[in-house]
Every structure is written in C-alpha cells, then in structure tokens.
Design a protein around this motif. Structure first.
Motif, short mmCIF file in Angstrom:
data_model
loop_
_atom_site.label_atom_id
_atom_site.label_comp_id
_atom_site.label_asym_id
_atom_site.label_seq_id
_atom_site.Cartn_x
_atom_site.Cartn_y
_atom_site.Cartn_z
N UNK A 1 -79.79 5.17 50.47
CA UNK A 1 -78.51 4.66 49.96
C UNK A 1 -78.76 3.79 48.73
N UNK A 2 -77.96 4.00 47.69
CA UNK A 2 -78.08 3.18 46.49
C UNK A 2 -77.25 1.92 46.65
N UNK A 3 -77.89 0.79 46.60
CA UNK A 3 -77.18 -0.48 46.70
C UNK A 3 -77.19 -1.15 45.34
N UNK A 4 -76.09 -1.77 45.01
CA UNK A 4 -75.97 -2.33 43.67
C UNK A 4 -76.81 -3.60 43.53
N UNK A 5 -77.25 -3.83 42.30
CA UNK A 5 -77.90 -5.09 41.97
C UNK A 5 -76.81 -6.15 41.82
N UNK A 6 -77.02 -7.31 42.43
CA UNK A 6 -76.02 -8.37 42.33
C UNK A 6 -76.30 -9.19 41.09
N UNK A 7 -75.96 -8.59 39.90
CA UNK A 7 -76.22 -9.30 38.66
C UNK A 7 -75.18 -10.37 38.37
N UNK A 8 -74.14 -10.45 39.18
CA UNK A 8 -73.20 -11.56 39.11
C UNK A 8 -72.83 -11.93 40.54
N UNK A 9 -72.39 -13.17 40.78
CA UNK A 9 -72.10 -13.59 42.15
C UNK A 9 -71.11 -12.67 42.84
N UNK A 10 -71.39 -12.35 44.08
CA UNK A 10 -70.56 -11.46 44.86
C UNK A 10 -69.95 -12.17 46.04
N UNK A 11 -69.84 -11.45 47.16
CA UNK A 11 -69.21 -11.97 48.36
C UNK A 11 -70.22 -12.00 49.50
N UNK A 12 -70.30 -13.14 50.19
CA UNK A 12 -71.27 -13.35 51.25
C UNK A 12 -70.55 -13.71 52.55
N UNK A 13 -70.99 -13.12 53.64
CA UNK A 13 -70.60 -13.57 54.98
C UNK A 13 -71.73 -14.43 55.53
N UNK A 14 -71.39 -15.63 56.01
CA UNK A 14 -72.38 -16.54 56.58
C UNK A 14 -72.07 -16.74 58.05
N UNK A 15 -73.02 -16.41 58.92
CA UNK A 15 -72.87 -16.72 60.35
C UNK A 15 -73.62 -18.02 60.64
N UNK A 16 -73.18 -18.75 61.67
CA UNK A 16 -73.75 -20.08 61.88
C UNK A 16 -73.38 -20.99 60.72
N UNK A 17 -72.16 -20.79 60.21
CA UNK A 17 -71.75 -21.38 58.94
C UNK A 17 -71.50 -22.88 59.00
N UNK A 18 -71.30 -23.44 60.20
CA UNK A 18 -71.01 -24.87 60.30
C UNK A 18 -72.22 -25.70 60.70
N UNK A 19 -73.36 -25.05 60.82
CA UNK A 19 -74.59 -25.78 61.11
C UNK A 19 -75.11 -26.50 59.87
N UNK A 20 -76.21 -27.20 60.03
CA UNK A 20 -76.80 -27.97 58.93
C UNK A 20 -77.06 -27.08 57.71
N UNK A 21 -77.85 -26.03 57.89
CA UNK A 21 -78.21 -25.19 56.76
C UNK A 21 -77.03 -24.34 56.30
N UNK A 22 -76.20 -23.86 57.24
CA UNK A 22 -75.03 -23.09 56.87
C UNK A 22 -74.07 -23.88 56.01
N UNK A 23 -73.88 -25.16 56.33
CA UNK A 23 -73.00 -26.02 55.56
C UNK A 23 -73.52 -26.21 54.15
N UNK A 24 -74.81 -26.51 54.03
CA UNK A 24 -75.41 -26.68 52.71
C UNK A 24 -75.36 -25.39 51.90
#
Length: 316
Positions: free
Chosen positions: A1-24
């Motif tokens: 599968x061809x995946x695009x290069x993220x040459x500009x900021x895209x969209x991220x899903x973060x799990x564990x998003x309210x933890x120490x590292x997720x928050x930062x």
C-alpha cells in the motif's frame, strides 16, 4: 500500500490522551499544526484543542463515530499501564489495559483507516537487563517485568498484524521520560519527599536500590519533538523501531542529588540497597537512528531537572 509522506501537519488520533505524555504530546502537536482526536477514560485538561474526544475505554469506544469521515494520518497509541511495580502486583490488570485495546485499534485501522500509520508507545522495558550498552534497536528483547513483557507482546502482535493486514507500524521504545506534571516515579518521589523532609527538619530521605543503577532520562518536550519528527518524516511500509532517549547514562544517585540541588533544600540522599523486582540495572540508549532524521535533544539533565524543581516547589 502506498502511504503518503506527511510533508505538512495532518491529523492524529491519540489514545491515552489525558495521561502525562499524552497531554504534553497533544499540546506540542497542536502547536506544530496537527489536528488531533483523543481517547482516554479521563477528560482532557484542554478540551478546546481537540477536534473530537471520547471519554471512554479503547476496548469499547465507537471509533467510527469519534473519527467520522476524517482521514487519519497517524495514530499515537499511548493507552495502557505505565508502571513496572503495578504490573508486578497485578500482571493480568496490566495485560488487560494494553493488549485488547491494541488489537481492537489495529482492526479498526485495517477496516476504516488503512492509510494511517500506527505509532505504539512501547518502552525500553522490553530490553530488560541488556549485556551491552548503549542499547540499539537490534538489542535482543528480554523483558524482566510483566510491564516489559506486555509491551513486547504488543509489539509482536502489531508486527504480525502489519504483515497480514498491510499496516504501517512504528514502535517507540521510550526510556525514562520526565518533566513537570508527572506525579509518579523517581523524580516526583524524590522532589516531594525532599521538600517534606526539609519542612519537617529531617536530614535525609531513603530511596530503593544502591544509587548506582542507571537510566537514560529524556525531558518530555524532547520526547514530543522526537515523536513529531518521526511522524513527519517520509513514510515507509512495514515495521520501524526507534529508541527515544537522550543517549546519556545517568545514575539514580546523580539524578536525585542534582534534583535536590535545584529544589534548594538541605537534604541528604540515602539508599537501602534493595532493588525492586522488575527494575533493570543499567540503561543507555543508542539514538543514532533518531539522529539521522536530524533530531538532537535540546534539554540536558540539569536544565530539565531545573524545570521540574520549579514546578514541584510551586505545587508543594
């Protein structure tokens, strides 16, 4: 599968998003221009920065409803246990907090977001007690704690899913991340106990181990910069592994004494000689693979601990 290069900021899903590292990570990702979605059992500290947020378990969340028609570029999977000692006390609980959700997340990507690369926030705990330092990404995986076993199992699971489902997967083997707002582990423990000892007129505090045990400490902002550097690089297929560390070995005694200095308290550090089960003896990361992407840490240990000490004094 061809995946695009993220040459500009895209969209991220973060799990564990309210933890120490997720928050930062969420803060730094938004600063860098990324759009973010999050999942955590706890509500986020800054609800306004999220495109969507599910206060739910990864095992049960409706991912299709959360993400909708949005196309994800990356998934940062931080959900799961984050304590070696807790994993020793409750191995099955630690397993359950990581593996089922990881499998469910991979299945969702296969079905609905096959172009997204999955970044598993693993741990240097997968290496156990390596015979040779510094530790490279090819150092044998030999965990000595349930926590390390479960991170290694998640890596194995995703490696095989990547092969049979044609997913792109990256493992971040994170060493000892620290910074303001982390309310557990060595640096938090030392700061609170040293400040309390000063108030109570005590001359010393006692820590586990000999003090000669070593770790590779990486300041949280550097960890986030490293993560975003890897996410933003031209994409590749299959499985990749990166050590996230400073590349510098520091003993526990050195770290504790430097922190006490920045706390400006007159307290001595003693060690009881008892090494907790599951704790490795010595760690130092080889970060040459990360450096080839142009990344170098900005914070040395002295600067990072000064930031932590300032924060710790402000909340004590």
């Amino acid at each position: 599968m061809n995946r695009k290069s993220m040459n500009k900021p895209g969209t991220i899903l973060i799990t564990g998003a309210s933890g120490f590292l997720g928050t930062w990570l969420s803060r730094e990702a938004v600063k860098a221009g990324f759009r973010i979605y999050g999942i955590d059992l706890r509500a986020p500290l800054q609800p306004n920065i999220w495109e969507g947020f599910a206060t739910n378990s990864l095992d049960t969340v409706d991912l299709d409803q959360l993400i909708g028609n949005c196309t994800l570029d990356a998934v940062c999977h931080l959900a799961g246990g984050a304590s070696v000692s807790a994993s020793v006390k409750d191995p099955f609980g630690d397993f359950s907090s990581l593996l089922p959700g990881t499998a469910r997340l991979a299945a969702y990507l296969k079905k609905s977001q096959p172009q997204a690369r999955l970044f598993l926030f693993s741990s240097a705990a997968v290496y156990g007690n390596p015979e040779i330092l510094p530790i490279t990404e090819s150092t044998p995986v030999m965990p000595i704690s349930p926590y390390g076993v479960h991170k290694a199992t998640a890596e194995s699971l995703l490696s095989n899913y990547a092969r049979i489902f044609d997913l792109g997967v990256t493992f971040f083997r994170i060493f000892s991340v620290y910074g303001p707002e982390l309310r557990k582990q060595l640096i938090w423990d030392v700061s609170q106990r040293a400040l309390l000892a000063q108030e109570e007129g005590k001359e010393a505090i006692s820590l586990f181990g000999t003090g000669k045990e070593s770790r590779d400490f990486m300041y949280v902002k550097d960890v986030c910069r490293a993560v975003l550097t890897v996410i933003s690089k031209p994409d590749s297929s299959g499985v990749e592994i990166y050590n996230l560390g400073s590349g510098i070995e520091s003993t526990i005694a050195e770290v504790a004494e430097l922190l006490v200095k920045h706390l400006e308290v007159d307290v001595n550090i003693q060690f009881d000689g008892v090494v907790p089960k599951g704790d490795p003896a010595n760690w130092q990361a080889d970060i040459s693979k990360l450096q080839k992407l142009g990344f170098t840490p900005k914070y040395n240990l002295d600067e990072g601990l000064h930031q932590v000490a300032t924060w710790a004094k402000s909340i004590h």
